[in-house]
Scaffold this active site. Sequence first.
Site, PDB file in Angstrom:
ATOM      1  N   SER A 163      62.414 -34.508 -55.808  1.00  0.00           N
ATOM      2  CA  SER A 163      62.334 -33.547 -54.709  1.00  0.00           C
ATOM      3  C   SER A 163      63.743 -33.155 -54.294  1.00  0.00           C
ATOM      4  O   SER A 163      64.591 -34.016 -54.046  1.00  0.00           O
ATOM      5  CB  SER A 163      61.588 -34.152 -53.520  1.00  0.00           C
ATOM      6  OG  SER A 163      61.368 -33.179 -52.515  1.00  0.00           O
ATOM      7  N   GLU A 164      63.990 -31.858 -54.221  1.00  0.00           N
ATOM      8  CA  GLU A 164      65.358 -31.391 -53.997  1.00  0.00           C
ATOM      9  C   GLU A 164      65.920 -31.794 -52.635  1.00  0.00           C
ATOM     10  O   GLU A 164      67.137 -31.764 -52.434  1.00  0.00           O
ATOM     11  CB  GLU A 164      65.420 -29.874 -54.154  1.00  0.00           C
ATOM     12  CG  GLU A 164      64.662 -29.118 -53.074  1.00  0.00           C
ATOM     13  CD  GLU A 164      64.457 -27.651 -53.429  1.00  0.00           C
ATOM     14  OE1 GLU A 164      64.985 -26.815 -52.696  1.00  0.00           O
ATOM     15  OE2 GLU A 164      63.772 -27.359 -54.419  1.00  0.00           O
ATOM     16  N   ASN A 165      65.042 -32.181 -51.692  1.00  0.00           N
ATOM     17  CA  ASN A 165      65.553 -32.593 -50.387  1.00  0.00           C
ATOM     18  C   ASN A 165      66.028 -34.036 -50.369  1.00  0.00           C
ATOM     19  O   ASN A 165      66.398 -34.562 -49.326  1.00  0.00           O
ATOM     20  CB  ASN A 165      64.512 -32.358 -49.282  1.00  0.00           C
ATOM     21  CG  ASN A 165      63.205 -33.092 -49.531  1.00  0.00           C
ATOM     22  OD1 ASN A 165      62.732 -33.164 -50.647  1.00  0.00           O
ATOM     23  ND2 ASN A 165      62.619 -33.629 -48.478  1.00  0.00           N
ATOM     24  N   GLY A 166      66.041 -34.703 -51.547  1.00  0.00           N
ATOM     25  CA  GLY A 166      66.753 -35.961 -51.614  1.00  0.00           C
ATOM     26  C   GLY A 166      66.003 -37.207 -51.986  1.00  0.00           C
ATOM     27  O   GLY A 166      66.321 -38.272 -51.485  1.00  0.00           O
TER      28      GLY A 166
ATOM     29  N   SER B 228      71.181 -35.128 -55.044  1.00  0.00           N
ATOM     30  CA  SER B 228      69.983 -34.441 -55.497  1.00  0.00           C
ATOM     31  C   SER B 228      70.342 -33.247 -56.378  1.00  0.00           C
ATOM     32  O   SER B 228      69.782 -33.065 -57.467  1.00  0.00           O
ATOM     33  CB  SER B 228      69.151 -33.971 -54.297  1.00  0.00           C
ATOM     34  OG  SER B 228      67.975 -33.319 -54.726  1.00  0.00           O
TER      35      SER B 228
END
Length: 218
Positions: free
Chosen positions: A48-51, A90
């Site tokens: 997930s790109e938010n970390g 990320s």
Amino acid sequence: MEKSQIKPFIAKRVAQELHDGDVVNLGIGLPTMVPDFLDPSIKITLQSENGFIGLAAVDETNPDRDYIVNAGGQPAGIEKDGMFFDSATSFSIIRGGHVDATVLGSLQVDKDGNIANWIIPGKMVPGMGGAMDLVVGAKKVIVAMEHTQKGAPKILNQCTLPLTAKNQVNIIITEMAVIEVTPDGLLLTEYNPEFTVEQIQEATEAPLTISKDLKPMC
């Protein structure tokens, strides 16, 4: 096809593009349905790109469940071997080519594999987000979307909306067809038996080459 059937149908077909051991980034909306249709014998790792890496379904027994959300702000869970990290890490994963596939929706795709999926002129949007990095950094770019928008084609000769990236889309999966982006244009490889090849072409502005191995979607 009934409206309620369209997104699950697309998500089920997208799931067939993912392989055991893949690291996969799922966009918001329709792509988040894909894990529901994965073969239970395969293991994919969701990033997930938010970390975090190891995205999972919401775990109702986790006391911290209210604090875990995916990139779209929806409640999510984390696998036992998952991990959290900052945004810089990320995007290092994404830009470093460590994501095997990304699945995302789009407003438009064209015959050259250009993608426009972040803004409609005149509409308020929060920004491009991580899409511009994902479509360039992932090894395979899968566009999962409805074939038309209110009857208007979304697969075009040339995108008319601002581009997210150029020449990056590998495959387009809709409720009507599976279309590969090749150096020679768009190749129709699978069709939904509810539609004829002629109907698929009519709903597609860009010309389609029909694969000699054309088969029904399943």
